[in-house]
Design an enzyme around this catalytic site. Structure first.
Site, PDB file in Angstrom:
ATOM      1  N   HIS A   1      23.164  68.386  37.867  1.00  7.63           N
ATOM      2  CA  HIS A   1      21.896  67.785  37.439  1.00  7.63           C
ATOM      3  C   HIS A   1      20.795  67.931  38.495  1.00  7.63           C
ATOM      4  O   HIS A   1      19.736  67.321  38.348  1.00  7.63           O
ATOM      5  CB  HIS A   1      22.063  66.303  37.083  1.00  7.63           C
ATOM      6  CG  HIS A   1      22.963  66.063  35.916  1.00  7.63           C
ATOM      7  ND1 HIS A   1      22.867  64.931  35.121  1.00  7.63           N
ATOM      8  CD2 HIS A   1      23.973  66.775  35.379  1.00  7.63           C
ATOM      9  CE1 HIS A   1      23.782  64.981  34.165  1.00  7.63           C
ATOM     10  NE2 HIS A   1      24.473  66.100  34.312  1.00  7.63           N
TER      11      HIS A   1
ATOM     12  N   GLU B   1      27.053  67.147  24.787  1.00  9.54           N
ATOM     13  CA  GLU B   1      27.742  66.146  25.599  1.00  9.54           C
ATOM     14  C   GLU B   1      26.762  65.373  26.457  1.00  9.54           C
ATOM     15  O   GLU B   1      26.903  64.151  26.643  1.00  9.54           O
ATOM     16  CB  GLU B   1      28.791  66.836  26.480  1.00  9.54           C
ATOM     17  CG  GLU B   1      29.679  65.882  27.284  1.00  9.54           C
ATOM     18  CD  GLU B   1      29.123  65.503  28.651  1.00  9.54           C
ATOM     19  OE1 GLU B   1      29.690  64.599  29.289  1.00  9.54           O
ATOM     20  OE2 GLU B   1      28.094  66.095  29.086  1.00  9.54           O
TER      21      GLU B   1
ATOM     22  N   ASP C   1      26.398  72.505  26.706  1.00  9.48           N
ATOM     23  CA  ASP C   1      25.003  72.146  26.988  1.00  9.48           C
ATOM     24  C   ASP C   1      24.822  71.794  28.457  1.00  9.48           C
ATOM     25  O   ASP C   1      25.777  71.422  29.157  1.00  9.48           O
ATOM     26  CB  ASP C   1      24.519  71.004  26.085  1.00  9.48           C
ATOM     27  CG  ASP C   1      25.355  69.734  26.235  1.00  9.48           C
ATOM     28  OD1 ASP C   1      26.591  69.834  26.345  1.00  9.48           O
ATOM     29  OD2 ASP C   1      24.768  68.630  26.242  1.00  9.48           O
TER      30      ASP C   1
ATOM     31  N   ASP D   1      28.369  71.959  36.283  1.00 13.83           N
ATOM     32  CA  ASP D   1      28.466  71.057  35.125  1.00 13.83           C
ATOM     33  C   ASP D   1      28.067  71.787  33.850  1.00 13.83           C
ATOM     34  O   ASP D   1      26.945  71.656  33.396  1.00 13.83           O
ATOM     35  CB  ASP D   1      27.569  69.843  35.371  1.00 13.83           C
ATOM     36  CG  ASP D   1      27.677  68.790  34.288  1.00 13.83           C
ATOM     37  OD1 ASP D   1      28.672  68.791  33.542  1.00 13.83           O
ATOM     38  OD2 ASP D   1      26.751  67.978  34.170  1.00 13.83           O
TER      39      ASP D   1
END
Length: 389
Positions: A358, A136, A74, A104
């Site tokens: 992110h 996660e 995810d 990530d």
């Protein structure tokens, strides 16, 4: 485009918009098909709604001492971020591979998958296990059922390599996390008669102030662990909601808070201290006004910290694979603590940097991906040698 063994697979993985609020099944089916075409069987472990799945596969002999290559499928949302490229279409500019999840942590997953033909061609004496999880990013949820199945299916591994982005430097520790929600039930009335009601927002504010005091105590030098930054356990309130109109004493308020805990600190202690304050300092006065007022605490998510010993066999192996024994810690959490709790030593080491994670225009460098591909080659060589760890 640069020549890179894992590049095509990274492009495929980035193309699946596996934001945590969405299903990851399309990506998982792609991976299952890829492995099937190479003659590798795998098992899917679904969530109760069967909208998401973990994947577990093994290559090599069914003996103890293998290595788990673990990563989550995810990614975080792109909503509100200003991307200069399509976040779900891999782009290469100036030696950087852009796309949501490149750092990530789909870069690591791509490198692992690209190494499968090489693992199959190697005379492995100990196995490689692929463990890909879901959710996660929202509390390390999926890996828990994956670990239950893993314990039943494969002989005891010697190491789990968590491929979160660390610039391929070995990370042995991170903090744990406990996320909580506090509900305050007050008593509404017209604001002109405020003393005859119980203002839920005011009571929540007192609780938040108490959390600040608890956090300040945790920051005392006597509680520091210099391996971490910040060097102490922290408390933070991130969300608060309450009230309906200015002329109504609010009957309800809720806020969410988290504890980022050093590996040897039990974050539940913070909750118990706050609960004690609520029961002794707030609730008696609240219930003197109205008897059904209340303060309730609800757990949202939690995962443990990680503190792998630098002199452990797992740490020594990862140092050999990545060519560095400059062990460190990271501020963000991983699934490593859960693997460690399950009896599988864990080390965090993967391509890219969380400095890019992110964010808009997330990327991993071609150089980092190539280095991770070479790390997989060294792992295959190590697992093909007669010696154990």
């Amino acid at each position: 485009m640069s020549e890179l063994r894992s590049r095509a697979l990274l492009a495929s993985l980035v193309g699946f918009a596996t934001v945590s609020r969405e299903s990851n099944l399309a990506l998982i089916e792609f991976v299952r098909g890829y492995l099937h075409d190479l003659g590798v069987s795998c098992e899917l472990i679904y969530n109760p709604e069967r909208t998401k799945a973990n994947l577990l596969a093994s290559i090599g002999p069914a003996v103890p001492g293998g290595v788990v290559l673990s990563g989550h499928t995810d990614v975080v949302p792109v909503d509100g971020q200003h991307w200069t490229v399509d976040p779900f279409c891999l782009s290469e500019v100036g030696g950087k591979l852009y796309g949501r999840g490149t750092a990530d942590m789909k870069g690591y997953l791509a490198s692992v998958l690209a190494a499968v033909p090489m693992f199959l061609a190697s005379p492995l004496r100990r196995p490689v296990h692929l463990a890909f999880s879901y959710d996660e990013e929202v509390g390390c949820l999926g890996v828990r059922s994956l670990l239950q199945v893993l314990a039943q299916r494969i002989p005891q591994p010697a190491l789990c390599l968590i491929g979160e982005p660390t610039q391929l430097q070995p990370v042995l520790g991170h903090k744990g996390k406990l996320a909580m929600r506090c509900h305050v039930k007050g008593a509404a009335c017209h604001s002109a008669y405020a003393p005859y009601g119980v203002n839920a927002i005011e009571q929540a504010a007192r609780l938040i102030s108490r959390l600040g005091e608890i956090g300040a105590n945790l920051a005392e030098p006597s509680q520091h662990d210099a391996r971490f930054d910040p060097a102490y356990s922290t408390v933070q309130v991130g969300v608060i909601q309450g009230g309906t109109a200015l002329n109504i004493v609010p009957a309800d308020c809720r806020f969410d808070f988290e504890v980022r805990a050093l590996p040897d600190f039990a974050p539940q202690v913070v909750v118990e201290q706050l609960r004690e304050y609520a029961e002794q300092a707030l609730l008696p006065a609240m219930r003197a006004v109205q008897g059904d007022t209340a303060i309730r605490f609800e757990p949202l998510s939690a995962y443990p910290g990680l503190a792998t010993r630098p002199d452990s066999a797992a740490a020594r192996l990862v140092a050999e694979l990545c060519g560095s024994d400059a062990f460190s810690t990271v501020a963000f959490g991983t699934e490593g603590g859960l693997f460690d709790q399950a009896g599988i030593p864990a080390v965090v080491c993967g391509p890219g940097s969380m400095d890019q994670g992110h964010k808009a225009d997330e990327y991993v460098s071609v150089e980092q991906m190539a280095a991770c591909d070479r790390l997989m080659d060294r792992l295959a060589s190590h697992l093909s040698e007669p010696n154990d760890f």
